[in-house]
Design a protein around this motif. Structure first.
Motif, PDB file in Angstrom:
ATOM      1  N   ILE A   3       0.922  -1.062  -0.114  1.00 37.19           N
ATOM      2  CA  ILE A   3      -0.028   0.044  -0.125  1.00 37.19           C
ATOM      3  C   ILE A   3       0.970   1.236  -0.028  1.00 37.19           C
ATOM      4  O   ILE A   3       1.705   1.628   0.922  1.00 37.19           O
ATOM      5  CB  ILE A   3      -0.981   0.102   1.298  1.00 37.19           C
ATOM      6  CG1 ILE A   3      -1.531  -1.488   1.301  1.00 37.19           C
ATOM      7  CG2 ILE A   3      -2.068   1.148   1.235  1.00 37.19           C
ATOM      8  CD1 ILE A   3      -2.240  -2.015   0.417  1.00 37.19           C
ATOM      9  N   VAL A   4       0.865   1.937  -1.143  1.00 34.31           N
ATOM     10  CA  VAL A   4       1.972   3.171  -1.327  1.00 34.31           C
ATOM     11  C   VAL A   4       1.420   4.225  -1.473  1.00 34.31           C
ATOM     12  O   VAL A   4       0.139   4.538  -2.056  1.00 34.31           O
ATOM     13  CB  VAL A   4       2.641   2.514  -2.553  1.00 34.31           C
ATOM     14  CG1 VAL A   4       3.858   3.532  -2.757  1.00 34.31           C
ATOM     15  CG2 VAL A   4       3.392   1.232  -2.486  1.00 34.31           C
ATOM     16  N   ASN A   5       1.816   5.382  -0.780  1.00 35.06           N
ATOM     17  CA  ASN A   5       1.350   6.731  -0.932  1.00 35.06           C
ATOM     18  C   ASN A   5       1.744   7.095  -2.365  1.00 35.06           C
ATOM     19  O   ASN A   5       2.884   6.999  -2.619  1.00 35.06           O
ATOM     20  CB  ASN A   5       2.368   7.625  -0.026  1.00 35.06           C
ATOM     21  CG  ASN A   5       1.715   8.956   0.176  1.00 35.06           C
ATOM     22  OD1 ASN A   5       1.342   9.556  -0.706  1.00 35.06           O
ATOM     23  ND2 ASN A   5       2.179   9.645   1.417  1.00 35.06           N
ATOM     24  N   SER A   6       0.559   7.623  -2.878  1.00 33.38           N
ATOM     25  CA  SER A   6       0.790   8.058  -4.424  1.00 33.38           C
ATOM     26  C   SER A   6       1.845   9.132  -4.702  1.00 33.38           C
ATOM     27  O   SER A   6       2.611   9.263  -5.666  1.00 33.38           O
ATOM     28  CB  SER A   6      -0.534   8.482  -4.821  1.00 33.38           C
ATOM     29  OG  SER A   6      -1.655   7.382  -4.813  1.00 33.38           O
ATOM     30  N   ALA A   7       2.153  10.005  -3.917  1.00 39.56           N
ATOM     31  CA  ALA A   7       3.123  11.172  -4.072  1.00 39.56           C
ATOM     32  C   ALA A   7       4.535  10.896  -3.364  1.00 39.56           C
ATOM     33  O   ALA A   7       5.550  11.088  -4.177  1.00 39.56           O
ATOM     34  CB  ALA A   7       2.684  12.483  -3.493  1.00 39.56           C
ATOM     35  N   ALA A  24      -6.335  11.556  -2.594  1.00 37.92           N
ATOM     36  CA  ALA A  24      -5.773  12.224  -1.455  1.00 37.92           C
ATOM     37  C   ALA A  24      -7.102  12.611  -0.625  1.00 37.92           C
ATOM     38  O   ALA A  24      -7.393  12.123   0.491  1.00 37.92           O
ATOM     39  CB  ALA A  24      -5.048  13.454  -1.469  1.00 37.92           C
ATOM     40  N   ASP A  25      -8.117  13.040  -1.278  1.00 38.53           N
ATOM     41  CA  ASP A  25      -9.422  13.544  -0.898  1.00 38.53           C
ATOM     42  C   ASP A  25     -10.235  12.281  -0.326  1.00 38.53           C
ATOM     43  O   ASP A  25     -10.707  12.463   0.741  1.00 38.53           O
ATOM     44  CB  ASP A  25     -10.380  14.345  -1.905  1.00 38.53           C
ATOM     45  CG  ASP A  25     -11.531  15.021  -1.180  1.00 38.53           C
ATOM     46  OD1 ASP A  25     -11.404  15.582  -0.109  1.00 38.53           O
ATOM     47  OD2 ASP A  25     -12.624  14.783  -1.680  1.00 38.53           O
ATOM     48  N   LEU A  45     -12.080   8.689   4.133  1.00 35.87           N
ATOM     49  CA  LEU A  45     -12.167   7.161   4.478  1.00 35.87           C
ATOM     50  C   LEU A  45     -11.509   7.262   5.942  1.00 35.87           C
ATOM     51  O   LEU A  45     -12.157   6.593   6.732  1.00 35.87           O
ATOM     52  CB  LEU A  45     -11.314   6.296   3.403  1.00 35.87           C
ATOM     53  CG  LEU A  45     -11.198   4.842   4.214  1.00 35.87           C
ATOM     54  CD1 LEU A  45     -12.616   4.293   4.472  1.00 35.87           C
ATOM     55  CD2 LEU A  45     -10.558   3.945   3.317  1.00 35.87           C
ATOM     56  N   GLY A  46     -10.409   7.928   6.148  1.00 42.13           N
ATOM     57  CA  GLY A  46      -9.878   8.189   7.441  1.00 42.13           C
ATOM     58  C   GLY A  46     -10.725   8.736   8.449  1.00 42.13           C
ATOM     59  O   GLY A  46     -10.798   8.232   9.611  1.00 42.13           O
ATOM     60  N   ALA A  47     -11.514   9.657   8.098  1.00 50.15           N
ATOM     61  CA  ALA A  47     -12.560  10.200   9.058  1.00 50.15           C
ATOM     62  C   ALA A  47     -13.564   9.382   9.140  1.00 50.15           C
ATOM     63  O   ALA A  47     -13.771   9.101  10.387  1.00 50.15           O
ATOM     64  CB  ALA A  47     -13.001  11.724   8.338  1.00 50.15           C
ATOM     65  N   LEU A  99      -3.809   6.854   6.346  1.00 52.41           N
ATOM     66  CA  LEU A  99      -4.800   7.897   5.305  1.00 52.41           C
ATOM     67  C   LEU A  99      -4.820   9.275   5.484  1.00 52.41           C
ATOM     68  O   LEU A  99      -4.798  10.145   4.327  1.00 52.41           O
ATOM     69  CB  LEU A  99      -6.135   7.327   5.553  1.00 52.41           C
ATOM     70  CG  LEU A  99      -6.443   5.916   5.390  1.00 52.41           C
ATOM     71  CD1 LEU A  99      -7.903   5.213   5.748  1.00 52.41           C
ATOM     72  CD2 LEU A  99      -6.354   5.701   3.853  1.00 52.41           C
ATOM     73  N   PHE A 100      -4.587   9.705   6.644  1.00 51.69           N
ATOM     74  CA  PHE A 100      -4.500  11.412   6.776  1.00 51.69           C
ATOM     75  C   PHE A 100      -3.282  12.016   6.533  1.00 51.69           C
ATOM     76  O   PHE A 100      -3.204  12.843   6.168  1.00 51.69           O
ATOM     77  CB  PHE A 100      -4.887  11.671   8.338  1.00 51.69           C
ATOM     78  CG  PHE A 100      -6.315  11.307   9.012  1.00 51.69           C
ATOM     79  CD1 PHE A 100      -7.192  12.326   8.004  1.00 51.69           C
ATOM     80  CD2 PHE A 100      -6.654  10.992   9.913  1.00 51.69           C
ATOM     81  CE1 PHE A 100      -8.603  12.146   8.431  1.00 51.69           C
ATOM     82  CE2 PHE A 100      -8.144  10.905  10.443  1.00 51.69           C
ATOM     83  CZ  PHE A 100      -8.811  11.365   9.653  1.00 51.69           C
ATOM     84  N   ALA A 101      -2.193  11.306   6.425  1.00 52.26           N
ATOM     85  CA  ALA A 101      -0.907  11.485   6.139  1.00 52.26           C
ATOM     86  C   ALA A 101      -0.772  11.319   4.725  1.00 52.26           C
ATOM     87  O   ALA A 101       0.359  12.146   4.144  1.00 52.26           O
ATOM     88  CB  ALA A 101       0.262  10.831   6.967  1.00 52.26           C
ATOM     89  N   CYS A 102      -1.260  10.412   3.840  1.00 46.91           N
ATOM     90  CA  CYS A 102      -1.027  10.296   2.451  1.00 46.91           C
ATOM     91  C   CYS A 102      -1.803  11.183   1.426  1.00 46.91           C
ATOM     92  O   CYS A 102      -2.480  12.125   1.920  1.00 46.91           O
ATOM     93  CB  CYS A 102      -1.362   8.837   2.039  1.00 46.91           C
ATOM     94  SG  CYS A 102      -3.001   8.433   1.984  1.00 46.91           S
ATOM     95  N   ASP A 103      -1.010  11.083   0.233  1.00 42.69           N
ATOM     96  CA  ASP A 103      -1.606  12.130  -0.716  1.00 42.69           C
ATOM     97  C   ASP A 103      -2.470  11.154  -1.733  1.00 42.69           C
ATOM     98  O   ASP A 103      -2.239  11.101  -2.931  1.00 42.69           O
ATOM     99  CB  ASP A 103      -0.555  12.796  -1.707  1.00 42.69           C
ATOM    100  CG  ASP A 103       0.364  13.597  -0.574  1.00 42.69           C
ATOM    101  OD1 ASP A 103      -0.166  14.347   0.172  1.00 42.69           O
ATOM    102  OD2 ASP A 103       1.717  13.540  -0.573  1.00 42.69           O
ATOM    103  N   GLY A 104      -3.203  10.252  -1.153  1.00 43.34           N
ATOM    104  CA  GLY A 104      -3.685   8.978  -1.970  1.00 43.34           C
ATOM    105  C   GLY A 104      -2.810   7.904  -1.802  1.00 43.34           C
ATOM    106  O   GLY A 104      -1.779   8.035  -1.458  1.00 43.34           O
TER     107      GLY A 104
END
Length: 137
Positions: free
Chosen positions: A5-9, A52-53, A58-60, A128-133
């Motif tokens: 599971i990789v942060n897109s940015a 990201a959005d 989802l995190g919320a 989820l809150f830290a990632c850019d998608g």
């Protein structure tokens, strides 16, 4: 087949084993079906994911489920299903800090499973809150 599971940015990874990824995906889809619908392939590693959005939404939603206790109900129900299917993970049944591993009393199995699921969901929320998608690779 494993999952990354990789942060897109940033290409930072969310380290998770296959068992927990499938469980997290199932729970996420249960709690936030409208948000998670944007990712069609939760159980394959073909690069699908959330932007990201969507990840932040989802995190919320997952955090709300922790706050209001829905996660505990879900985990207990899942544990009941796993017991009926005789597929309770070993980490629930045995104390791995002992050698050889000591089997835990039956009454401790459910609480251990619930605690582990809540812990994994909380780790995923942080990601989820830290990632850019993210992408599932």
């Amino acid at each position: 087949m494993g999952f990354d599971i990789v942060n897109s940015a940033s290409n930072d990874q969310f380290p998770v084993g296959k068992y927990w990824w499938v469980t997290l995906a199932d729970y996420s889809r249960y709690i936030a079906p409208s948000v998670t619908a944007a990712c069609r392939y939760w159980y394959t590693n073909n690069g699908d994911g959330l932007n990201a959005d969507q990840a932040h939404k989802l995190g919320a939603e997952l955090q709300r489920s922790v706050d209001d206790g829905r996660i505990d109900d879900y985990a207990r129900q899942l544990f009941g299903v796993l017991c009926k299917e005789r597929s309770v993970p070993d980490f629930v049944q045995f104390d791995q800090s002992d050698f050889p591993p000591r089997e835990l009393p039956k009454h401790e199995h459910e609480r251990r499973f619930v605690n582990e699921l809540v812990s994994e969901v909380q780790r995923f929320i942080e990601f989820l809150f830290a990632c850019d998608g993210f992408e599932i690779l």
